[in-house]
Design an enzyme around this catalytic site. Structure first.
Site, PDB file in Angstrom:
ATOM      1  N   GLY A   1      17.035 -17.043  33.063  1.00 27.91           N
ATOM      2  CA  GLY A   1      16.959 -17.971  34.186  1.00 27.91           C
ATOM      3  C   GLY A   1      16.615 -19.363  33.710  1.00 27.91           C
ATOM      4  O   GLY A   1      16.147 -19.569  32.587  1.00 27.91           O
ATOM      5  N   ARG A   2      16.852 -20.347  34.587  1.00 30.73           N
ATOM      6  CA  ARG A   2      16.558 -21.744  34.274  1.00 30.73           C
ATOM      7  C   ARG A   2      15.779 -22.346  35.428  1.00 30.73           C
ATOM      8  O   ARG A   2      15.971 -21.970  36.584  1.00 30.73           O
ATOM      9  CB  ARG A   2      17.852 -22.541  34.051  1.00 30.73           C
ATOM     10  CG  ARG A   2      18.704 -22.044  32.910  1.00 30.73           C
ATOM     11  CD  ARG A   2      20.019 -22.814  32.830  1.00 30.73           C
ATOM     12  NE  ARG A   2      20.852 -22.381  31.721  1.00 30.73           N
ATOM     13  CZ  ARG A   2      21.693 -21.355  31.778  1.00 30.73           C
ATOM     14  NH1 ARG A   2      21.802 -20.665  32.919  1.00 30.73           N
ATOM     15  NH2 ARG A   2      22.411 -21.012  30.728  1.00 30.73           N
ATOM     16  N   GLY A   3      14.917 -23.275  35.098  1.00 28.58           N
ATOM     17  CA  GLY A   3      14.141 -23.965  36.124  1.00 28.58           C
ATOM     18  C   GLY A   3      13.851 -25.380  35.687  1.00 28.58           C
ATOM     19  O   GLY A   3      14.262 -25.824  34.605  1.00 28.58           O
TER      20      GLY A   3
ATOM     21  N   GLY B   1      11.796 -25.461  32.337  1.00 28.28           N
ATOM     22  CA  GLY B   1      12.257 -24.862  31.103  1.00 28.28           C
ATOM     23  C   GLY B   1      13.265 -23.756  31.327  1.00 28.28           C
ATOM     24  O   GLY B   1      13.796 -23.572  32.423  1.00 28.28           O
TER      25      GLY B   1
ATOM     26  N   ASP C   1       1.811 -22.236  44.615  1.00 37.79           N
ATOM     27  CA  ASP C   1       3.274 -22.331  44.642  1.00 37.79           C
ATOM     28  C   ASP C   1       3.889 -20.968  44.950  1.00 37.79           C
ATOM     29  O   ASP C   1       4.765 -20.484  44.239  1.00 37.79           O
ATOM     30  CB  ASP C   1       3.793 -22.873  43.311  1.00 37.79           C
ATOM     31  CG  ASP C   1       5.254 -23.328  43.409  1.00 37.79           C
ATOM     32  OD1 ASP C   1       5.702 -23.632  44.534  1.00 37.79           O
ATOM     33  OD2 ASP C   1       5.938 -23.373  42.375  1.00 37.79           O
TER      34      ASP C   1
END
Length: 676
Positions: free
Chosen positions: A20-22, A25, A136
């Site tokens: 995954g990407r965010g 990072g 969050d």
């Protein structure tokens, strides 16, 4: 940084692919070679890894994440650095996350949604029991292993978790803690955040899991903020009519605007959801497991000042005790000062003022969320009505840098403006309106201070940049790592930094740029002002601490103001002004220690500054600048309607200036014959 290639090795791991990407990072599926164990390897984006402040936070927060031992919290294996890149390895969940599950299936069956939320609630209880708040909670941070009745939910991304006592919403340049679809009203307003803020967010997640949509689907960030702060909780009866009616009450209570009206713990919310799914009442009594800073604070859901920093609320309708009368004796141990003739010459006004946040921090959530995301609602645009005794907007808005935030003024008629988004400072000539841009190397400047000795800017990369006011040349000054809540002021031959989280003040000598040894000011420091004879630090317990600029030591006993929850503090013409979070400003005579009667102001205040018998306050949500008489302790004229949701306000030599972060402009206000 280009992504790590499949098959390559990094920090003793073989990269198997991207999971995954965010924004912070990339998460890889990797094999730890020494143990032959598959893990999730998160590599932080270089722009954050290069930020020294972020690096320190990353280390602290990795330890925080690893300290939570619970079956519904992702286990952390290791955190470190390799080739200049920060990384963290975690248990690899072979499954999906709640966000993708909702997207693929729409609303989940009530029993399944309640079961997953209940597990997340248990994980949050474990964090809250350690005094930690996640801040969050969202479906993307809930990963799921297994299926049907065997599904296990894991709460992740504790790398963003902060100590609940941390007053700023920011974790670094361009980042904030919280996602707008799930963020609690008090988090938006800069009020204290505790375990019940996570309860609100988890209530939003429950609503989305049941209905298939976020609680307030709006077209813009401003609209979402307005909805979280002012609209009632969304109705499941409208969006998911097949869901048992008891869930309406569960979601409504979890998403209550006032924290004390919510479930006291996330576990209580989870148990209520399970009961609603089964058509039963919750059998066991409610309880809160939160301790320390995560525990709910009395009155934290009551009336408070929405400000540019963290807010400590007081119960609605409470009144502060009156300050000492004119004939009262200063408290024992108060610094010995011989009262001089008026006006007071011994504690002269420094050749600078900054717009003063009502409570701690030039980096508080309300202002900075608006600045970074551009979320303040556009408003105003018309000048104030002719003849308004408060003053009138004059001329056209003046373009400065991207998203102007903090401001300072020097006696030569220069307004200095820190621009968050383009790493610059704007130098505005008050007489001509001319603007000179000055580039600040590194990350965004969030605070600025000026005096006859120079100009200093503080950036999120935790450096101090000094600006020569004549040549506009800059140089960086190395300072120790600071906490998340920082105030910067100048005067008395130095720049002064309040590092509230670490309970200290640092002094940067104007002649040598040398940084002093830390000056311990105690817990709860919330405001900073500089005179000639003293530097003043306001504390949340209602005390003012006096520091000698000469000896750089705290002198005497603190002055008790007579009201708790002090915030922003300013020094003008020999008198100290301090704002409290019960919406009042008090004037203190430094020579005698006498505290005057308060000036009351409405909620929603952001920044203030003091001029000639005038208190000027910006109200971002109302798009207004308001003026109050200090001598009469009442409003002057009508509110002045200004553009693009105002931030900082500064009283210059000729005019009053207001920064508009969302419009990249400052606006000039003529105070009229009454002066500023």
């Amino acid at each position: 940084m280009s992504e790590l290639a499949t098959g390559s090795e990094f920090a003793g791991h073989r990269i198997e692919g991207v999971a995954g990407r965010g924004g912070m990072g990339v998460v890889y599926v990797a094999t730890h070679l020494a143990l032959d164990r598959r893990v999730a390897l998160k590599v932080i984006t270089p722009q954050y890894a290069e930020d020294s402040g972020f690096r320190e936070r990353f280390k602290r927060e990795s330890k925080t994440a690893a300290s939570i031992n619970h079956p519904n919290v992702i286990p952390i294996y290791h955190a470190g650095e390799e080739d200049g890149l920060l990384y963290i390895t975690m248990y690899l969940v072979e499954g999906t996350d709640l966000k993708d599950l909702i997207v693929s299936r729409g609303g989940l069956p009530p029993a399944e949604a309640a079961g997953l939320v209940s597990q997340v609630g248990d994980a949050l209880d474990a964090a809250h029991a350690r005094g930690l708040v996640h801040r969050d909670i969202k479906p993307g941070n809930v990963v799921i292993e297994g299926s049907d009745g065997q599904a296990r939910a894991y709460l992740t991304d504790f790398g963003l978790t902060k100590k609940a006592s941390s007053q700023s919403g920011l974790t670094g340049t361009g980042m904030f803690v919280g996602t707008l679809d799930y963020i609690a009203p008090e988090q938006l307003q800069g009020k204290p955040v505790d375990a019940r803020s996570d309860v609100y967010a988890l209530g939003c997640v429950l609503y989305q899991a049941l209905s298939g949509q976020v609680p307030y689907p709006r077209d813009s960030e401003p609209a979402k903020i307005w909805a979280h702060m002012g609209e009632p909780p969304p109705s499941l009866a409208e969006t998911a009519p097949g869901v048992p009616r008891d869930f309406e009450e569960v979601v409504g209570r979890a998403m209550a605007k006032e924290p004390e009206q919510r479930y006291p713990s996330a576990g209580d919310l989870g148990r209520a959801a399970l009961a609603a799914a089964g058509g039963q009442n919750v059998a066991e009594p409610e309880r809160s497991v939160a301790v320390g800073a995560a525990a709910g604070q009395p009155g934290s859901g009551a009336t408070a000042v929405a400000s540019a920093g963290a807010t400590q609320a007081v119960p609605a309708g409470a009144t502060a005790p009156a300050g000492p009368g004119l004939g009262d004796t200063p408290p024992s141990g108060f610094p010995a000062v011989t009262p001089p003739p008026s006006p007071y010459p011994g504690v002269a006004q420094p050749a600078k003022r900054s717009p003063l946040p009502f409570v701690l921090g030039g980096v508080g959530l309300v202002a900075v969320l608006a600045v970074i995301l551009g979320v303040f609602v556009l408003g105003g645009g018309d000048e104030a009505d002719p003849g308004n005794p408060a003053g009138d907007v004059v001329g056209s808005p003046i373009d400065v840098g991207d998203q102007p935030f903090d401001m300072a003024t020097s006696l030569d008629g220069t307004i200095w403006i820190a621009n968050l988004s383009d790493s610059s400072v704007s130098k505005l000539d008050e007489a001509s309106g001319g603007v000179t841009p000055i580039t600040i190397e590194g990350s965004a400047p969030s605070a600025i201070a000026a005096s006859d000795d120079g100009v200093w800017a503080y950036t999120f990369s935790e450096t101090i940049t000094r600006i020569d006011p004549e040549t506009n040349e800059t140089r960086d000054i190395t300072i120790p790592p600071l906490g998340d809540a920082v105030l910067l002021e100048a005067g008395a031959g130095a720049a002064w930094i309040l590092d509230s989280e670490n309970e200290r003040v640092l002094r940067i000598d104007a002649a040598s740029d040398e940084v002093s040894e830390p000056i311990d000011v105690g817990a709860g420091a919330s405001g900073l002002a500089v005179g000639t004879d003293f530097v003043f630090v306001a504390r949340e317990n209602g005390e003012i601490v006096f520091i000698s600029p000469t000896t750089q030591e705290v002198v005497g006993r603190p002055l008790e103001v007579g009201v708790d929850d002090l915030g922003g503090v300013g020094f003008v013409e020999g008198r100290l002004y301090v704002a409290a979070r019960n919406r009042e400003l008090r004037e203190i005579d430094v020579a005698s220690g006498v505290v005057g009667e308060p000036v009351q102001f409405p909620s929603g205040a952001s920044f203030f500054d003091i001029g000639e018998d005038s208190l000027w306050i910006t109200f971002p949500i109302a798009n207004e600048l308001r003026r109050f008489s200090l001598s009469e302790r009442e409003p002057v004229g009508e509110p002045i309607e200004v553009e693009r949701s105002p931030g900082g306000v500064i009283v210059g030599e000729q005019s009053v200036w207001v920064a508009h972060p969302n419009g990249d402009v400052v606006v000039e206000v003529d105070p009229g014959e009454g002066g500023g």
